[in-house]
Every structure is written in structure tokens, then in C-alpha cells.
Write a protein that holds these residues in place. Sequence first.
Motif, PDB file in Angstrom:
ATOM      1  N   ILE A 167       0.885  -1.301  -0.604  1.00  0.00           N
ATOM      2  CA  ILE A 167      -0.016   0.026   0.193  1.00  0.00           C
ATOM      3  C   ILE A 167       0.703   1.450  -0.144  1.00  0.00           C
ATOM      4  O   ILE A 167       0.486   2.633   0.714  1.00  0.00           O
ATOM      5  CB  ILE A 167      -0.757   0.270   1.486  1.00  0.00           C
ATOM      6  CG1 ILE A 167      -0.697   0.206   2.637  1.00  0.00           C
ATOM      7  CG2 ILE A 167      -1.953  -1.320   1.539  1.00  0.00           C
ATOM      8  CD1 ILE A 167      -1.216   0.469   3.350  1.00  0.00           C
ATOM      9  N   ALA A 168       2.109   0.792  -0.168  1.00  0.00           N
ATOM     10  CA  ALA A 168       2.907   2.724  -0.276  1.00  0.00           C
ATOM     11  C   ALA A 168       3.137   3.339  -1.462  1.00  0.00           C
ATOM     12  O   ALA A 168       3.568   4.307  -1.659  1.00  0.00           O
ATOM     13  CB  ALA A 168       4.471   1.444  -0.387  1.00  0.00           C
ATOM     14  N   SER A 169       1.757   2.336  -2.539  1.00  0.00           N
ATOM     15  CA  SER A 169       2.008   3.241  -3.705  1.00  0.00           C
ATOM     16  C   SER A 169       0.355   4.468  -3.477  1.00  0.00           C
ATOM     17  O   SER A 169      -0.376   3.746  -3.429  1.00  0.00           O
ATOM     18  CB  SER A 169       2.324   2.670  -5.004  1.00  0.00           C
ATOM     19  OG  SER A 169       3.489   2.121  -4.859  1.00  0.00           O
ATOM     20  N   ILE A 185       4.928   6.221  -6.718  1.00  0.00           N
ATOM     21  CA  ILE A 185       4.714   4.829  -6.733  1.00  0.00           C
ATOM     22  C   ILE A 185       6.734   4.662  -6.891  1.00  0.00           C
ATOM     23  O   ILE A 185       7.055   5.495  -6.986  1.00  0.00           O
ATOM     24  CB  ILE A 185       4.832   3.857  -8.142  1.00  0.00           C
ATOM     25  CG1 ILE A 185       4.994   2.436  -7.589  1.00  0.00           C
ATOM     26  CG2 ILE A 185       5.358   4.449  -9.048  1.00  0.00           C
ATOM     27  CD1 ILE A 185       5.261   1.507  -8.639  1.00  0.00           C
ATOM     28  N   GLY A 186       6.789   4.320  -5.008  1.00  0.00           N
ATOM     29  CA  GLY A 186       7.843   4.043  -4.580  1.00  0.00           C
ATOM     30  C   GLY A 186       8.940   5.908  -4.521  1.00  0.00           C
ATOM     31  O   GLY A 186       8.139   6.401  -4.182  1.00  0.00           O
ATOM     32  N   ASP A 211      11.801  10.542 -10.952  1.00  0.00           N
ATOM     33  CA  ASP A 211      12.072   9.843 -10.023  1.00  0.00           C
ATOM     34  C   ASP A 211      13.559  10.691  -9.102  1.00  0.00           C
ATOM     35  O   ASP A 211      13.743  11.524  -9.679  1.00  0.00           O
ATOM     36  CB  ASP A 211      12.647   8.554 -10.871  1.00  0.00           C
ATOM     37  CG  ASP A 211      13.414   7.608  -9.187  1.00  0.00           C
ATOM     38  OD1 ASP A 211      13.489   8.168  -7.833  1.00  0.00           O
ATOM     39  OD2 ASP A 211      14.176   6.928  -9.238  1.00  0.00           O
ATOM     40  N   ILE A 212      12.590  11.404  -7.661  1.00  0.00           N
ATOM     41  CA  ILE A 212      13.509  12.033  -7.409  1.00  0.00           C
ATOM     42  C   ILE A 212      14.327  11.943  -6.476  1.00  0.00           C
ATOM     43  O   ILE A 212      15.690  12.629  -6.012  1.00  0.00           O
ATOM     44  CB  ILE A 212      12.923  12.894  -6.025  1.00  0.00           C
ATOM     45  CG1 ILE A 212      12.185  12.355  -4.685  1.00  0.00           C
ATOM     46  CG2 ILE A 212      11.136  13.365  -7.080  1.00  0.00           C
ATOM     47  CD1 ILE A 212      11.741  13.021  -4.317  1.00  0.00           C
ATOM     48  N   SER A 213      14.926  10.412  -6.276  1.00  0.00           N
ATOM     49  CA  SER A 213      15.916   9.964  -5.485  1.00  0.00           C
ATOM     50  C   SER A 213      17.112  10.695  -5.682  1.00  0.00           C
ATOM     51  O   SER A 213      18.287  10.286  -4.890  1.00  0.00           O
ATOM     52  CB  SER A 213      15.936   8.229  -5.555  1.00  0.00           C
ATOM     53  OG  SER A 213      15.778   8.033  -6.298  1.00  0.00           O
ATOM     54  N   GLY A 214      17.520  10.434  -7.040  1.00  0.00           N
ATOM     55  CA  GLY A 214      18.390  10.745  -8.055  1.00  0.00           C
ATOM     56  C   GLY A 214      19.127  12.411  -7.451  1.00  0.00           C
ATOM     57  O   GLY A 214      20.209  12.980  -7.085  1.00  0.00           O
ATOM     58  N   SER A 215      18.745  13.307  -7.148  1.00  0.00           N
ATOM     59  CA  SER A 215      18.501  14.377  -6.956  1.00  0.00           C
ATOM     60  C   SER A 215      18.379  14.932  -5.394  1.00  0.00           C
ATOM     61  O   SER A 215      18.459  16.063  -5.008  1.00  0.00           O
ATOM     62  CB  SER A 215      18.170  15.456  -7.435  1.00  0.00           C
ATOM     63  OG  SER A 215      16.049  15.288  -7.576  1.00  0.00           O
ATOM     64  N   VAL A 216      17.199  14.219  -4.685  1.00  0.00           N
ATOM     65  CA  VAL A 216      16.823  14.522  -3.026  1.00  0.00           C
ATOM     66  C   VAL A 216      17.473  13.684  -2.131  1.00  0.00           C
ATOM     67  O   VAL A 216      17.548  12.710  -2.421  1.00  0.00           O
ATOM     68  CB  VAL A 216      15.678  14.621  -3.073  1.00  0.00           C
ATOM     69  CG1 VAL A 216      15.035  14.633  -1.362  1.00  0.00           C
ATOM     70  CG2 VAL A 216      14.968  15.717  -4.296  1.00  0.00           C
TER      71      VAL A 216
END
Length: 542
Positions: A167-169, A185-186, A211-216
Motif C-alpha cells: 500500500i506504499a503507492s 510509486i516508490g 524519480d526524485i531519488s537522484g537529486s534529493v
Amino acid sequence: MKLFNHFVWALVCVPFMACSDHEPGSDSGGQQPLGQVNLPRRNPFLAQEHYSITHFNSAQTDAFPYKVADGTFYADPDACEGGWSGPVNLMTLSAAADGYMWGMSSDRVSYYRTADGAFTKLGEAGLPSGTMKTEDQLRQLSAKYASTQELYNAIVPFLGQNPMFAIASGNYVLCDKDNYAYTNIGTSIARYRLADASHPEKGIVLDRQLDISGSVVGAKTLVGVVMTYDGYLVVGYNRGIVIVDRELTGVIDTCPLPDGQVLTNSVAVDEQNGIYVASNSQQENGDGRMQKIVWKNRRLSTDEADGAWSASYDGGPNAPSIKMGTGTGSTPTLMGFGDDEDRLVVITDGARRMKIVAFWRDGIPADAREVVPGNPRVADVYEVTCGLPKETEWVQSEQSVVCAGYGAFVVNNVLTGAPTTGDKVVDVLAIGPLIETPRGVERLRWDTASNCWETVWARGDISSPSMIPAVSTASEMVFVNGYSAADGWEVTGLDWNTGAVRHRVIFGDTSRGNGTYAILQYLENGDLLFNSVSGPYRVHLK
């Protein structure tokens, strides 16, 4: 901040006024009907005024203007028109085009035609890197089981060893004025559109994703997305918020949470682009933080000179079921609009026996009381009982505070002493048929004269284990989804001013009547739009 400045013990539907002699029902400083109270200003970048964002509007009030009929109704979910998706279908969003809605869930995005009493799926698309569940799998979510172990064994093959991760998405979603639907999602935010805007029957497609993980730094999961009043996306992630343009071209600015804090719920936005964020301590019994962060001049500001502020609130232990985290289970709700005297932001805290907390969201008025020494933003803290005895160990909620005018409504989602499986999703599927349901609800009002909360009524007999309640301002009725051994699952409508039962939609002995963390909705003609564990469907009530 361990403060209990009021205490109320109301067993079943008992009115109680804590700090004034005002009559129940006076939710706007007088006897004004809910249909006449001031409303949050419409966000021009959302598709519609109502239902285009989780919790219905940017202020996250859970209030809708449609009239709902009194009476008892019986519904067979298998006979209702709808769609299969899940295991959580948090919200069915109003599309920018009248007569259509976006179905948003933890495994897919769908598009429905709702005109002329229909609820017909026109298309669907899976989430990026996800797999859409089959109808057979989704039917297993609402099947009958003899034990929680049998339930767990049945759903693990398609939800995984830890079903709660499923249920994370698709948690907090929106549709913008151009009919783009956004979901999470993710660590990615995804945007969907019609394949052919002139022919909705041709279905939908995934348009873009970021995808924000590369910059945050520290971004491990997204919580959801809301919209500023100047058309930018506020994306919540586990450690803060970021601003993204609607074209998903990149992160414009980032505001991390204070050290030791984590975000588990959505945020609210006011018409001046104040962003209200309630975070939880990563440590049990640690204080949470309520913040106002200001989006101004293309940057996120925490400066007091820009109107930003931060205040603590009580955390608590991890709850045994339903409730997530150690702090508030609430998305912040704004209260007070237009020429209303007091302007507040409201949450429940993380204490084992929760309190409703109001914070001054703009200037602190001259008549404000010092409720918590050294914490002037706290307007009042009030322990709720939800009509349960004073020896009840747990009174705690995973739901936001429903607000209309100066009235508020909260529910209890935790059953003291109940067995749990260790997985929140398995628990929420088992509660009712296999595990006794938690009970208790309470209706409060904010007294603008004395700047404090008052209980209007409380009912310890009402079941509302996990679904987000909603209030009809036209009918002055608040709705919950609960379970009883006699009638199975149902939606119950309670009179806003007295707590009396005025409306029931009885599903019976089927867990397709279990809303599982979703929000309750009624359509403009009064039909129930029920976001069940295995997909949304429309219940005709006329």
C-alpha cells in the motif's frame, strides 16, 4: 509537551460542553447551518472544486456539498457497477471533464464514465514498475477466512511476505485542471492522461514520470502529492517535501524535515501557499513537529519573516494495529476561512490516548491563551475519549480530522488488547470478521470566544476501523465505515449535531464492504461511491 488540559468521559452519544455554555451545533460562532459556513478558496489548478485531491480540497477538510438521503439501504457489491483494483483504493478523483472520474489505487490508475448514473471503466494502466492484480487475486482480499493465518497465507503469494508494503503507492493523489492525474510509486511521481482527449473510451496512458531519488538526499519513498495555488506540485517524501512543476521536468526546491523526523501523511496548502506539514518522531514517545513552510518566489522558506513557523506536539508508542508511526495519524486539516475569526490547522497527536491539537496558522491573536509554555503556536490541546471508558488504554486514530465550519470529527482506530498479526494490511483485512472491531467516535467544536475545544457528542458504540470519514455539509451528516456481527459491513451516517444514526448502507457479510484506509465519497445525485479494498463501485440510493 505532556498536557491534558481537558478531560471528557462520554459513554454513548452524550453531549458535553467543556469550557462554555454554547449549544451543540454552533460550529461557526452561531447557529449557522453547515451549508452556509465559509469554505476554503477553490484551487484554480485542480480539476474541480471537490474531489480532485485526496481529502477533497487543498485544505484537506473531508467535507463535500452534496445532499445524502436519510434511511436504511441494502447493497450487494457484486451487483454494483465498478472496477477491480487494490488492495487500497484511496480516492476516486473528479476529472477536469464533467461526467468522468479517475480511479486511483495502489496497483493502477483507471478512468471511469460517471454520467447518467453510470460507473463504467473506460481504461486502466498499471503503475510504473508495478503489476496490476488480477480479479481473482483481488477477490481473495475480500474472501471469507477461518483465521488470520489462513488470510495471510492466501494473500502473500501476490502481496508478498509483508503485505503492508503493497500500500506504499497511490496514497495521496490529484487531478489537475488539464485532466492529468498524478500518483506516487516508490520514489517516483507519475502523470497519466487520456490516450485521446476527444475520445475517452480509447483509454489512458502513462504520460511522464520523475524519480526524485537522484537529486534529493535521503528520499526512500514518496508519501503523495498536493498542489500549490500557483500551479506547482508539492511532493511529500519520507524526509521532507519538494516542489516539482506539473510537467515533471525536475525538482525546483527541497525542504527537509528537522533531524529525527519522518513524514507518513499528506500535507495541506492554503491560498497564500502556506504548506502545513505534520511529521513524526522516529523514536517512540518522541515529540513530533507541526510546521508551516511557505512557497514564495520559487523557493521553500522556513523563515518567520515569510510567515513560516514550527511547533512541537506529543508523540507516543507504536500502536498495535491500523495506526502507522509514533506521531499523528492525521493529514493536517485547515479550519477557518474568509472572515472567520480564528484560523487554525488541526491534527490528532500520537499519545496513547490521543488529543486533538489546534495550532494558530497565521498570526497569533491577542486573546490567545498560553496552553503550552514556550509553545505559543498551540491554540489548544484536548484529550478525546470517543465515548470510551476512562480506563481504555488506547484511543488513537490513523485518520485526518474531518472539519466543517468550526466543527471537527475524530474516530478511534485501535482496539485495546486486540490480537494483531504484526502486519497492518492483514490486520485491516481481518478486523470485523476475524478480529473484533475498534469502536468510538467524537464530534467537537472550536469555541472562538474562549479559544478552546468542546465535545458536542461522543459515541463509544460506533465502529470505524480504518476508512477516512467524510461530512456532507448539505445534509449535516458525517459518514463512517464499520462492522457489526449482526449486519456485517456498512456505511453509517450520523447527525452532525446530535450523533443520531440517520443513514445506513448495509453490505452484509462481505469484505467488499471494507474500505481499508480509503476515503468515503458520495456523488452529486446522492449515490454512494464506495472505494472498497478490491475496487471502487457505485451504489444507487434512489
